[in-house]
Scaffold this motif. Structure first.
Motif, PDB file in Angstrom:
ATOM      1  N   ARG A 112      11.068   2.421   6.292  1.00 47.88           N
ATOM      2  CA  ARG A 112      10.843   3.735   5.677  1.00 47.88           C
ATOM      3  C   ARG A 112      10.523   3.565   4.206  1.00 47.88           C
ATOM      4  N   VAL A 113       9.457   4.245   3.761  1.00 44.58           N
ATOM      5  CA  VAL A 113       9.119   4.339   2.339  1.00 44.58           C
ATOM      6  C   VAL A 113       9.114   5.825   1.995  1.00 44.58           C
ATOM      7  N   ALA A 114      10.087   6.237   1.170  1.00 42.36           N
ATOM      8  CA  ALA A 114      10.251   7.644   0.805  1.00 42.36           C
ATOM      9  C   ALA A 114      10.121   7.797  -0.695  1.00 42.36           C
ATOM     10  N   ASP A 115       9.471   8.880  -1.121  1.00 43.91           N
ATOM     11  CA  ASP A 115       9.314   9.128  -2.549  1.00 43.91           C
ATOM     12  C   ASP A 115       9.690  10.567  -2.858  1.00 43.91           C
ATOM     13  N   VAL A 172       7.743  11.096   3.196  1.00 45.49           N
ATOM     14  CA  VAL A 172       8.441  10.021   3.898  1.00 45.49           C
ATOM     15  C   VAL A 172       7.493   9.448   4.943  1.00 45.49           C
ATOM     16  N   PHE A 173       7.307   8.116   4.912  1.00 45.11           N
ATOM     17  CA  PHE A 173       6.561   7.404   5.948  1.00 45.11           C
ATOM     18  C   PHE A 173       7.538   6.505   6.694  1.00 45.11           C
ATOM     19  N   ASN A 213       0.819  -1.208   0.000  1.00 40.00           N
ATOM     20  CA  ASN A 213       0.000   0.000   0.000  1.00 40.00           C
ATOM     21  C   ASN A 213       0.853   1.260   0.000  1.00 40.00           C
ATOM     22  N   LEU A 214       1.923   1.276   0.809  1.00 37.86           N
ATOM     23  CA  LEU A 214       2.790   2.454   0.864  1.00 37.86           C
ATOM     24  C   LEU A 214       3.485   2.699  -0.472  1.00 37.86           C
ATOM     25  N   THR A 273      12.235   4.865  -2.380  1.00 37.90           N
ATOM     26  CA  THR A 273      13.264   4.151  -1.613  1.00 37.90           C
ATOM     27  C   THR A 273      12.594   3.440  -0.438  1.00 37.90           C
ATOM     28  N   ILE A 274      12.844   2.103  -0.383  1.00 34.75           N
ATOM     29  CA  ILE A 274      12.369   1.290   0.745  1.00 34.75           C
ATOM     30  C   ILE A 274      13.592   0.914   1.571  1.00 34.75           C
TER      31      ILE A 274
END
Length: 778
Positions: free
Chosen positions: A564-567, A624-625, A521-522, A537-538
């Motif tokens: 962390r999932v960052a886009d 960023v999550f 989902n992320l 980036t995971i």
């Protein structure tokens, strides 16, 4: 009181104090008449010790001068000593003793006059009996006596004036009729004595006016103190009423409010007293002119937040950062149609300068110079607003979760056939058959649908969590190799997905399925937020928080694995970031880019894993999550092997299936027949009880949720009353509940969730049949 633009004077000129006094007696009159008795009581109490000392001083000095009598007038010394030690000193001594009685309060001023007259007559007698011109020496004593009465013994103006005129008149009469003094001497002495007496009266008049105005000022200060304390009490009540649901937050604030005591024996200026009280309140308090809007007074808390030079500035510029008066200003509502102070007003508003929320109480007051001013008290309620927002978000999640849980229960019953029947069909279809491929596809689709239902139950927070030891690195790698990611890349080919996984990252305890769904989902949301070329980036890291981290959520101290999932996408506006985890909240087109449940499932999964979320975003730069999961130092378990059918095949035992849905009964009967069991089915709890009365069975397959009157737990209780030790397993579309646990406490075996596979129900029956007979513990 003199009020400058940037300064409030400390001293209050007595000429500015408006008090009604009788010009002759100096008694309080008019609107201040009620102060006369309190003033006399206070004047007596404050003067008593001083008057007693004055009596001692009078005895001392009057006695010492007896030595001078013997030296100057040795022939008349006994007459002089008689006057001093028999007439005057005993009077003062008796008066000193009398001052310790309750009656003295009523007569102390007439007694003061009597002292002056006795002392003055004594000096006049000395002047008469001693020869001139040396006798004029005692005339100085008369002057001493008069000034002693006017200035030192706290005699009132009226009392001292009457006594003074009596002494001066007596002295003048003695010169005229008892002394051989020329007219010139009489004129000179008379004029000087009269002038001295008038000067003494003027001094006494000024002293008493000063005392009365001091008393009146103290009275005003007490009234102002009572008003201020009432304001404080009203403020406390409003704060308590506003924060009844958040008492833990405001408990520290209530400790800050302290009662002020007025220093004994000192008269404080009214604005200094008010400033001291206001500075003790942890709220922004200021006073501003209603016309010019300039700030006249600000407390310590206000100056700390907006600068020490705030006094004298325009309120909307200094506080709100605006050039024009605030549109929400309530100043015009604080005065009545006559321009006089009216009722107070309160409202909530957000300060654009510091971004904090305040509850503001304002009212108009008459300032010291007569102009109308606005008193405003602003209490910071930002923390309360944040708590209200979190509470609303939690309530919304709970409501949507309840709905999702109900839908998931119904879907579980429907999906039981899609999962169970294909498995039975596959037992009869040979390998390599085209039909086998179709049935396997149906079976796999059913299992995927069941996984989606489990996601809905996870959103409802009612699913049974899988407490397996899992590796986040393995979950991320499995997703990177999944068909779902391949499909996502084909749609969003402009997006580069990169993994940065720490090799030594700790394991965590949880559900690999739900965590994989969370990663998917992320990443899906991140890809849809990148309209052009971008990167996702995971990453995983071990983290130790040595103190709580305050971000989107507060992450407590502890050891965590951070996912962390960052886009580098378009980012999320701050006003939307707080709502991103709400169910069905999406800025995308429904049906094309998701249902709006994806991030809600992420939230529910993290909470089910006792984790925390931190989210931050910059528009135009990306989002960023960070997901924080508690670490586990347990090792990964080996993957379970596929069991052969013979391991869970029955031996002809009798099974009674109890379920209120026909499709569920038929599917269970079909499975159990294939597993070599003798199967009977009933549609309700009452039918099951009636069946057990007629015939015994080896084991029950019992549904927990049945309509309309008797659920699985009550059915099992009644069956145990008929057949103690009856074995049973539990099957339900809902998650494990207290009623399931109660049934297991009574003797039921394993709980399996619908839709179940043949292996699951087969192993559950096999395990329960092999167990010792259950005791009847109802």
């Amino acid at each position: 009181m003199n009020l400058a633009k940037n300064k409030i004077d400390v001293a209050i000129p007595y000429s500015m104090i408006q008090v009604s006094l009788n010009p002759l007696t100096l008694d309080f009159t008019g609107r201040d008449q009620t102060l006369e008795k309190p003033f006399r009581r206070a004047y007596f109490s404050n003067s008593l010790d001083h008057v007693r000392r004055c009596k001692l001083y009078a005895i001392l000095f009057f006695s010492i001068f007896g030595i001078l009598d013997a030296y100057v007038f040795p022939e008349q010394k006994f007459q002089l000593w008689f006057i001093r030690y028999v007439m005057v000193c005993p009077v003062f001594l008796v008066g000193l003793i009398f001052s310790y009685t309750d009656v003295y309060r009523r007569f102390w001023q007439p007694i003061n006059a009597f002292y002056i007259i006795v002392t003055g007559v004594a000096y006049i007698a000395m002047v008469v009996i001693t020869p001139a011109p040396e006798s004029y020496f005692y005339g100085v004593g008369t002057i001493f006596c008069v000034f002693f009465g006017y200035t030192f013994i706290h005699a009132r103006f009226v009392t001292a004036s009457i006594a003074g005129f009596f002494v001066v008149g007596g002295y003048q009469a003695a010169m005229m009729w008892l002394m051989d003094a020329s007219d010139v001497i009489q004129l000179i002495y008379g004029a000087h004595f009269l002038g001295i007496n008038l000067l003494g009266m003027l001094i006494c008049y000024s002293i008493e006016i000063h005392q009365r105005k001091s008393f009146f000022l103290n009275y005003l200060l007490e009234k102002e103190k009572e008003k201020t304390e009432q304001i404080n009490r009203n403020l406390e009540k409003r704060v308590e009423a506003r924060t009844a649901a958040l008492q833990r937050i405001n408990r520290d604030l209530n400790k800050e409010i302290r009662e002020r005591k007025q220093a004994e024996g000192r008269v404080r200026a009214s604005h200094e007293q008010l400033e001291t009280i206001l500075d003790s309140i942890d709220a922004d308090i200021h006073l501003s002119d209603m016309e010019s809007r300039r700030i006249l007074l600000a407390n310590r808390h206000m100056k700390k937040n907006y600068g020490d030079d705030i006094v004298g500035q325009v309120c909307h510029q200094a506080v709100m950062g605006q050039e024009q008066p605030c549109q929400q200003c309530k100043a015009h509502m604080l005065v009545d149609e006559n321009g006089r102070p009216g009722e107070g007003r309160s409202w909530e508003e957000k300060n654009p300068v510091n971004g904090r929320w305040y509850i503001i109480y304002a009212r108009a007051i008459v300032w010291e110079d007569g102009r109308i001013a606005q008193l405003q008290v602003a209490t910071d309620i930002t923390a309360m607003k944040e708590m209200e927002s979190r509470l609303q978000r939690a309530q919304k999640m709970e409501a949507i979760g309840t709905l999702a849980g109900g839908v998931a229960h119904d879907l579980n019953n429907i999906l039981s056939g899609l999962v169970g029947y294909p498995e039975l069909l596959l037992l009869d279809i040979p390998e390599g058959s085209d039909a086998r491929t179709i049935v396997e596809t149906i079976k796999n689709s059913g299992e995927k649908a069941a996984a989606i239902v489990q996601d809905m139950l996870a959103l409802a927070r009612r699913g049974v969590p899988v407490n397996d030891v899992v590796s986040l690195n393995r979950i991320v790698r499995d997703y990177l190799d999944s068909p779902e990611l391949a499909k996502l890349k084909s749609v969003h080919f402009q997006v580069t997905i990169r993994a940065d996984l720490e090799p030594t990252v700790f394991n965590i305890v949880g559900s690999a399925v739900h965590l994989g769904k969370t990663v998917m989902n992320l990443v899906t949301n991140a890809a849809e937020a990148i309209p052009h070329v971008g990167e996702i980036t995971i990453s995983t890291r071990n983290c130790y928080m040595d103190r709580p981290m305050h971000g989107f959520e507060t992450v407590p101290e502890g050891e965590y694995v951070r996912l962390r999932v960052a886009d580098t996408g378009i980012g999320i506006p701050m006003r939307n970031l707080e709502r991103v985890f709400e169910p069905f909240y999406t800025k995308k087109k429904m049906g094309r880019s998701g249902t709006g449940l994806g991030m809600a499932v992420v939230w529910g999964t993290v909470k089910d894993h006792h984790g925390f979320i931190d989210a931050r975003s910059v528009e135009g730069r990306g989002t960023v999550f960070d997901l924080y999961f508690p670490v586990s130092r347990q090792d990964l378990e080996a993957e379970a092997e596929v069991l052969p059918l013979d391991r869970y095949r029955g031996a002809g035992e009798s099974v009674l299936v109890v379920d209120d849905i026909k499709e569920q009964r038929d599917m269970a009967a079909f499975m159990l027949n294939r597993l070599n069991y003798r199967v009977d089915t009933v549609a309700s709890g009452q039918d099951a009880v009636d069946f057990i009365r007629r015939a015994a069975v080896d084991i029950l397959v019992l549904d927990m949720i049945m309509d309309p009157e008797m659920d699985g737990l009550e059915t099992y209780r009644q069956i145990l009353a008929i057949a103690p030790g009856q074995k049973a397993i539990i099957a339900s579309g809902f998650s494990e509940s207290q009623r399931v646990l109660e049934a297991q406490r009574l003797g039921a075996g394993r709980y399996i969730k619908k839709p179940y596979r043949m292996e699951q129900i087969g192993m559950a029956l096999k395990e329960q049949l092999a167990a010792a007979p259950a005791d009847n513990r109802s």
